[in-house]
Write a protein that holds these residues in place. Structure first.
Motif, short mmCIF file in Angstrom:
data_model
loop_
_atom_site.label_atom_id
_atom_site.label_comp_id
_atom_site.label_asym_id
_atom_site.label_seq_id
_atom_site.Cartn_x
_atom_site.Cartn_y
_atom_site.Cartn_z
N GLU A 133 0.81 -1.22 0.00
CA GLU A 133 0.00 0.00 0.00
C GLU A 133 0.84 1.27 0.00
OE1 GLU A 133 -2.93 -0.10 3.13
OE2 GLU A 133 -4.47 -0.62 1.66
N ALA A 134 1.90 1.30 0.80
CA ALA A 134 2.71 2.52 0.92
C ALA A 134 4.06 2.40 0.25
CB ALA A 134 2.90 2.87 2.40
N ALA A 135 4.24 1.37 -0.59
CA ALA A 135 5.53 1.17 -1.26
C ALA A 135 5.73 2.19 -2.37
CB ALA A 135 5.60 -0.24 -1.83
N PRO A 136 6.97 2.60 -2.63
CA PRO A 136 7.21 3.54 -3.74
C PRO A 136 7.02 2.85 -5.08
CG PRO A 136 9.30 2.78 -2.80
CD PRO A 136 8.21 2.23 -1.93
N GLY A 137 6.70 3.64 -6.08
CA GLY A 137 6.52 3.13 -7.43
C GLY A 137 5.07 2.90 -7.78
N ASN A 138 4.80 2.78 -9.07
CA ASN A 138 3.45 2.56 -9.56
C ASN A 138 3.12 1.08 -9.55
OD1 ASN A 138 2.20 5.20 -11.11
ND2 ASN A 138 4.43 5.24 -10.97
N ARG A 139 1.91 0.77 -9.15
CA ARG A 139 1.37 -0.58 -9.28
C ARG A 139 0.11 -0.48 -10.15
NH1 ARG A 139 5.51 -0.59 -6.99
NH2 ARG A 139 6.19 -1.89 -5.25
N LEU A 140 0.30 0.13 -11.30
CA LEU A 140 -0.79 0.32 -12.25
C LEU A 140 -0.42 -0.34 -13.57
CD1 LEU A 140 -1.49 4.14 -11.75
CD2 LEU A 140 -2.79 2.25 -10.77
N PHE A 141 -1.42 -0.87 -14.23
CA PHE A 141 -1.24 -1.34 -15.60
C PHE A 141 -2.19 -0.51 -16.46
CE2 PHE A 141 -1.14 -3.81 -19.37
CZ PHE A 141 0.04 -4.53 -19.33
N LEU A 142 -1.62 0.28 -17.35
CA LEU A 142 -2.42 1.18 -18.17
C LEU A 142 -3.04 0.38 -19.32
CD1 LEU A 142 -2.96 4.18 -17.82
CD2 LEU A 142 -1.20 4.65 -19.51
N THR A 143 -4.35 0.24 -19.27
CA THR A 143 -5.07 -0.57 -20.23
C THR A 143 -6.00 0.31 -21.05
OG1 THR A 143 -5.05 -2.44 -18.68
CG2 THR A 143 -6.61 -2.55 -20.51
N ARG A 144 -6.02 0.07 -22.35
CA ARG A 144 -6.87 0.87 -23.23
C ARG A 144 -8.21 0.19 -23.45
NH1 ARG A 144 -5.35 1.69 -29.45
NH2 ARG A 144 -7.48 1.43 -30.17
N VAL A 145 -9.27 1.00 -23.41
CA VAL A 145 -10.60 0.57 -23.85
C VAL A 145 -11.07 1.56 -24.91
CG1 VAL A 145 -11.15 -0.50 -21.63
CG2 VAL A 145 -11.80 1.87 -22.04
N ASP A 146 -11.92 1.09 -25.79
CA ASP A 146 -12.49 1.95 -26.83
C ASP A 146 -13.95 2.21 -26.49
OD1 ASP A 146 -10.09 2.00 -28.14
OD2 ASP A 146 -10.61 0.47 -29.61
N LEU A 147 -14.21 3.43 -25.98
CA LEU A 147 -15.57 3.79 -25.60
C LEU A 147 -16.41 4.04 -26.86
CD1 LEU A 147 -14.92 6.23 -22.61
CD2 LEU A 147 -15.35 3.76 -22.55
N PRO A 148 -17.73 3.88 -26.75
CA PRO A 148 -18.59 4.10 -27.91
C PRO A 148 -18.42 5.50 -28.48
CG PRO A 148 -19.81 3.11 -26.09
CD PRO A 148 -18.48 3.48 -25.55
N GLY A 149 -18.36 5.58 -29.81
CA GLY A 149 -18.25 6.87 -30.47
C GLY A 149 -19.60 7.41 -30.89
N GLY A 150 -19.59 8.55 -31.55
CA GLY A 150 -20.84 9.15 -32.00
C GLY A 150 -21.67 9.65 -30.84
N LEU A 151 -22.96 9.83 -31.09
CA LEU A 151 -23.86 10.37 -30.07
C LEU A 151 -25.10 9.48 -29.93
CD1 LEU A 151 -23.58 14.16 -30.96
CD2 LEU A 151 -22.65 13.01 -28.94
N PRO A 152 -24.92 8.23 -29.47
CA PRO A 152 -26.08 7.39 -29.20
C PRO A 152 -26.83 7.88 -27.96
CG PRO A 152 -24.12 6.32 -28.38
CD PRO A 152 -23.67 7.57 -29.10
N PRO A 153 -28.06 7.41 -27.74
CA PRO A 153 -28.75 7.75 -26.48
C PRO A 153 -27.90 7.37 -25.28
CG PRO A 153 -30.24 6.67 -28.02
CD PRO A 153 -28.88 6.56 -28.62
N LEU A 154 -28.03 8.13 -24.20
CA LEU A 154 -27.17 7.92 -23.04
C LEU A 154 -27.33 6.53 -22.45
CD1 LEU A 154 -27.38 11.38 -21.24
CD2 LEU A 154 -25.30 10.27 -22.11
N ASP A 155 -28.56 6.00 -22.42
CA ASP A 155 -28.73 4.66 -21.84
C ASP A 155 -28.03 3.61 -22.68
OD1 ASP A 155 -30.49 4.98 -23.95
OD2 ASP A 155 -32.16 3.94 -22.99
N GLU A 156 -28.05 3.78 -23.99
CA GLU A 156 -27.33 2.85 -24.87
C GLU A 156 -25.83 3.00 -24.68
OE1 GLU A 156 -26.44 2.33 -29.64
OE2 GLU A 156 -28.38 3.17 -29.01
N ARG A 157 -25.36 4.23 -24.58
CA ARG A 157 -23.92 4.45 -24.37
C ARG A 157 -23.46 3.82 -23.05
NH1 ARG A 157 -20.12 7.94 -26.30
NH2 ARG A 157 -21.59 9.27 -27.40
N LEU A 158 -24.28 3.94 -22.01
CA LEU A 158 -23.91 3.36 -20.72
C LEU A 158 -23.82 1.84 -20.80
CD1 LEU A 158 -23.35 3.61 -17.71
CD2 LEU A 158 -25.82 3.71 -17.30
N ALA A 159 -24.78 1.21 -21.47
CA ALA A 159 -24.75 -0.25 -21.60
C ALA A 159 -23.52 -0.70 -22.38
CB ALA A 159 -26.03 -0.73 -22.26
#
Length: 443
Positions: free
Chosen positions: A273-299
């Motif tokens: 918890e308090a150790a120096p350095g990053n314990r992260l793995f940077l992972t890419r996701v591709d979120l929905p593009g365009g302008l769909p309805p918000l409920d569809e974008r959330l799903a």
């Protein structure tokens, strides 16, 4: 001497990437601003208070030294007078924000742990702020949470010592099927996207900074309205919608295509918890593009983030960070951060405890995010005591992008409308959804 994982390629990247920046705006400095009410404390007492709590926070007593395979964490004797300072600022929130942004750009000295705590006062008649800053190569968001709770959580305020570090956890056994599934997920998002590479609008190293606050209940209402999706999914959905709306008139490359977002997945174990350095793995996701309805974008957003929530996937990411040969991990970091692959980043952090210093209670915590060269935008959301605060760090080369915080808020209000809207509270959101205390204008 306590043993830590050696500095990773990600740590070295975060240290070295700022050397390529043309302006200190793009430095790898992160942190948080704690807003407190009450009398301004004495600086000497604050220094003594912090010094008494450093022994179990090795991330504050070590610094990164060396390059490549010679890189290591070096312990240091911390001089509180060097790390804990005070600054008087002019009256008003704008003066406080200007002071924070000025301090974010101050370079870190060599050979000492990269953190500072600055007592800021004068901006309000009754109260003060504590600005905690650190270098992202030494601490990640999870470490900052541990530091803030160790310094200003209930146990620290009561004078109780922090718990002893836990015994190292056994590394989980990896199943070949899960390794294969995780590899497919990572490779699927490894291709170049070129969303932010424009020959007529090149990115810069200058940054705008904007903070915005909303009740955390709005995020929870959006999660309920989405059928039990996570709060992080609601946050990302609103962010994707804001970027798509802005891009529809300002950045055509991102208007209809999927929006690539880098999500830092924490693989830190309890004993680190308090150790120096990053314990992260940077992972890419591709979120929905365009302008769909918000409920569809959330799903659809919840579907693309599903893999990140699986314990087996996290175990594979942990193994990649801790078991891959340093050279191979270095090449992986270099490939993922190459031009054409860098994209916006979105982080999410929750403080589990209500913070305070002495009799002064922390009313709000604003995160401080960094945005390295080559990235168009970075956002972090921090939840504390029922309020979510977001920090947007935006490349000044993006036209009209100071509208993004407001567009994010509008999208969140739309997502929460189908859920249980919280009761009105001063300075948050009215029953009609109109902001009564909008986020500060981007600078």
């Amino acid at each position: 001497m306590q043993a830590f994982l050696p500095p990773s390629a990600a740590d070295l990247f975060l240290r070295d990437v700022e050397q390529r920046a043309e302006h200190p705006d793009a430095a790898s400095t992160i942190g948080a601003v704690l807003h407190l009410s009450g009398a301004v404390p004495e600086l000497l007492a604050l220094r003594e208070y912090v010094a008494a709590r450093l022994s179990r926070l090795p991330c504050m007593t070590h610094f990164l030294h060396g390059d490549g395979r010679r890189a290591r964490w070096v312990p240091a004797v911390v001089d509180p007078a060097r790390h804990v300072a005070a600054r008087r600022v002019a009256r008003g929130p704008e003066a406080l924000e200007a002071a924070v942004q000025d301090l974010v750009c101050v370079p870190w000295p060599e050979g000492v742990p990269a953190w500072r705590l600055v007592l800021l006062h004068g901006h309000v008649p009754d109260g003060f702020a504590l600005l905690y800053l650190t270098h992202h190569a030494v601490q990640d968001g999870g470490t900052i949470r541990v530091v803030l709770e160790a310094l200003f959580g209930p146990d620290a305020a009561a004078g109780r010592p922090a718990p002893l570090p836990r015994a190292p956890a056994a590394e989980p056994r990896l199943r070949l099927r899960q390794v294969w599934r995780s590899a497919v997920v990572l490779l699927r998002h490894a291709r170049k996207h070129h969303v932010w590479t424009s020959p007529v609008q090149p990115l810069s190293s200058r940054r705008r900074t904007a903070w915005i606050q909303v009740p955390a209940a709005l995020l929870k209402a959006g999660a309920r309205a989405g059928g039990g999706v996570s709060v992080n999914d609601v946050y990302l959905t609103a962010l994707g919608h804001a970027v798509a709306r802005w891009a529809s008139t300002a950045w055509p490359r991102a208007a209809r295509a999927a929006i690539p977002v880098m999500i830092p997945v924490s693989v830190r174990t309890a004993d680190e918890e308090a150790a120096p350095g990053n314990r992260l793995f940077l992972t890419r996701v591709d979120l929905p593009g365009g302008l769909p309805p918000l409920d569809e974008r959330l799903a659809r957003t919840s579907a693309v983030t599903a893999a990140l929530k699986l314990p087996g996937h996290r175990a594979v990411l942990r193994a990649a960070l801790t078991r891959l040969p340093a050279g191979l991990l270095g090449r992986l970091v270099a490939v993922s951060t190459a031009p054409g692959r860098l994209t916006l980043a979105a982080s999410f952090l929750v403080l589990r405890e209500r913070l305070r210093y002495g009799d002064a209670v922390v009313g709000r915590v604003d995160p401080v995010m960094c945005c390295p060269p080559g990235a168009p935008l970075a956002v972090v959301m921090l939840v504390h005591a029922g309020e979510a605060s977001l920090c947007f760090r935006i490349d000044r080369a993006l036209p009209g992008a100071d509208s993004l915080p407001g567009l994010w808020r509008q999208a969140l209000e739309g997502l929460s409308a189908a859920g249980d809207r919280p009761t009105d509270s001063p300075g948050t959101v009215t029953a009609a959804g109109a902001a009564t205390a909008p986020g500060r204008a981007a600078r």
